[in-house]
Design an enzyme around this catalytic site. Structure first.
Site, PDB file in Angstrom:
ATOM      1  N   ASP A  71      72.214  15.555   9.064  1.00  0.00           N
ATOM      2  CA  ASP A  71      70.775  15.786   9.152  1.00  0.00           C
ATOM      3  C   ASP A  71      70.454  16.138  10.599  1.00  0.00           C
ATOM      4  O   ASP A  71      69.875  15.341  11.333  1.00  0.00           O
ATOM      5  CB  ASP A  71      70.028  14.521   8.698  1.00  0.00           C
ATOM      6  CG  ASP A  71      68.522  14.687   8.723  1.00  0.00           C
ATOM      7  OD1 ASP A  71      68.038  15.832   8.818  1.00  0.00           O
ATOM      8  OD2 ASP A  71      67.804  13.662   8.656  1.00  0.00           O
TER       9      ASP A  71
ATOM     10  N   CYS B 155      65.707  21.050   8.332  1.00  0.00           N
ATOM     11  CA  CYS B 155      64.272  21.255   8.508  1.00  0.00           C
ATOM     12  C   CYS B 155      63.959  22.639   9.060  1.00  0.00           C
ATOM     13  O   CYS B 155      62.795  22.929   9.376  1.00  0.00           O
ATOM     14  CB  CYS B 155      63.668  20.178   9.407  1.00  0.00           C
ATOM     15  SG  CYS B 155      64.434  20.041  11.029  1.00  0.00           S
TER      16      CYS B 155
END
Length: 448
Positions: A378, A405
């Protein structure tokens, strides 16, 4: 030849990564915010210094899209002068379903152009809204995608104004409301006054109480030689107070985290991401679907251990999983948050350096266990990068789960994974940032 400050009437033909939209003028691309593909708008040019593209700002909508709505943040609507529009809600003028269609378009385009995937549609299910936990509809996403931010950073200027920066500037726009924040965070933000210049973070953890964390600008140390304006030693070396520790709850499990530390911004994001990761791993065919407790699994950029706990839940109490995070405080919390798994470890280190050492030092049995494991990463918005991905492909884990993201950073890293012997099994787009251009994605890659 047009110059900065000139007015143009332009047709908007597409959406681009970063919350801007595409028009063309005399063969040159013009990036314009606050509009929608299919509209005709009046634009003032703000940057004509590049040969390949210009930038402008929308002053008036001449022919509106059927997907246009009154902006969810009234201060940011198109009838407000551009320099007075706060940033942070750059899709708020678009109907929510069409926002998701545009985000899906950006994600697919990135996977195709930067990831080298000829048919991204084949691996994608769309960009989904945030689901309510366990079917509790009353706790799900709001109808208009507002009221979801549990963490907000505001800026304070030299005049004491508190607000968000206007887009592409450091001009603070004083707050009148804050509709993307939860009601409690919005109330706390509007009550702020008399703050020093700098930043103020507002945090609402699971207990519902808002913490206000001032981050004043650091004043230059003008101390001279000892005895000539130097600060007293006790003031210079006074230890900062320990950060407050708060609890966040996901799936009935509490996670310790510093009040000012990293946690997902949307009140339901952690729940959505962990259930998406678990479902994506469960959907893999054959033996790849299992999180083998006898393998070695990695949670990179692991924070306080959220995804390591997800892997532990899937593999059982003896699952061997290592969480790697550069922030020592987060690692400390991860160690406590993962205490129920006897095979879990939390290590502090930069992911690139930690992996380089692992590649150099891993024994044959360790490499074999890694080859049967899941690596979940992540990374920050900039992505993992070639060095990290190359280290991972050399370790050859059976499955990689990439939580992203930023669509372009994800796509570039996917291209590197594919060159190293991996293929994309699935990509799930998630709308964790409604009324902004941001989109989250969970990609699963398997070794060829």
């Amino acid at each position: 030849m047009s110059e900065t400050g000139d007015l143009l009437d332009l047709d908007i033909t597409g959406v681009a990564h970063g919350g801007v939209f595409v028009a063309r003028h005399e063969g040159r691309v013009v990036f314009v915010p606050d509009t929608i593909p299919g509209e005709r708008v009046r634009v003032r040019l703000t940057d004509t210094g590049k040969k390949s593209f210009w930038r402008g700002e929308t002053l008036e909508v001449l022919d509106a899209s059927p997907h246009r709505q009154l902006h969810v943040w009234r201060q940011a609507d198109v009838d407000i002068p551009p320099e007075q529009r706060p940033g942070g809600a750059d899709f708020g003028h678009i109907a929510l379903e069409h926002q998701r269609a545009l985000k899906l378009e950006v994600l697919r385009d990135a996977l195709q152009r930067f990831g080298g995937i000829d048919d991204p549609v084949a691996t994608m299910s769309g960009v989904a809204p945030v689901p309510a936990p366990d079917g509790a509809e009353a706790d799900g996403e709001s109808v208009d995608g507002t009221g979801w931010r549990t963490r907000v950073s505001l800026h304070v200027d030299a005049d004491g104004n508190v607000g968000q920066y206007a887009a592409r500037s450091h001009r603070v726009v004083p707050l009148e409301d804050l509709p993307l924040a939860t009601p409690a965070v919005e109330r706390a933000a509007l009550a702020l006054a008399g703050s020093e210049p700098g930043r103020i973070d507002l945090v609402q953890p699971a207990d519902g109480r808002v913490r206000v964390l001032p981050r004043p600008e650091k004043k230059p140390d003008v101390a001279g030689r000892r005895g000539r304006g130097a600060r007293p030693a006790t003031a210079r070396h006074r230890k900062a107070p320990a950060p407050e520790i708060v609890l966040e709850s996901v799936g009935g499990r509490d996670f310790r985290v510093d009040a000012g530390g990293f946690w997902q911004v949307h009140r339901l994001a952690a729940h959505t991401l962990t259930t998406t990761v678990a479902a994506a791993l469960g959907a893999l065919p054959g033996d790849a679907a299992a999180v083998d407790p006898d393998a070695w699994h990695l949670d990179l950029y692991g924070g306080v251990g959220l995804f390591a706990a997800t892997l532990g839940d899937l593999g059982g109490s003896s699952t061997r999983v290592t969480s790697v995070e550069s922030d020592a405080r987060a690692t400390e919390h991860a160690g406590e948050n993962l205490a129920e798994w006897v095979g879990a470890r939390a290590e502090t280190g930069r992911v690139d350096r930690w992996l380089a050492r692992l590649v150099a030092e891993a024994s044959v049995p360790e490499r074999e266990r890694l080859s049967r494991g899941v690596v979940l990463l992540d990374p920050p918005r900039s992505g993992a990068g070639r060095e990290v991905v190359d280290h991972l492909t050399s370790l050859a884990p059976s499955t990689v789960v990439y939580v992203a993201c930023d669509p372009v950073a994800l796509a570039r890293d996917i291209a590197t994974f594919r060159a190293g012997g991996y293929e994309v099994a699935s990509v799930d787009g998630l709308d964790l940032f409604p009324n902004s251009h941001h989109v989250e994605a969970v990609a699963v890659l398997t070794r060829r």
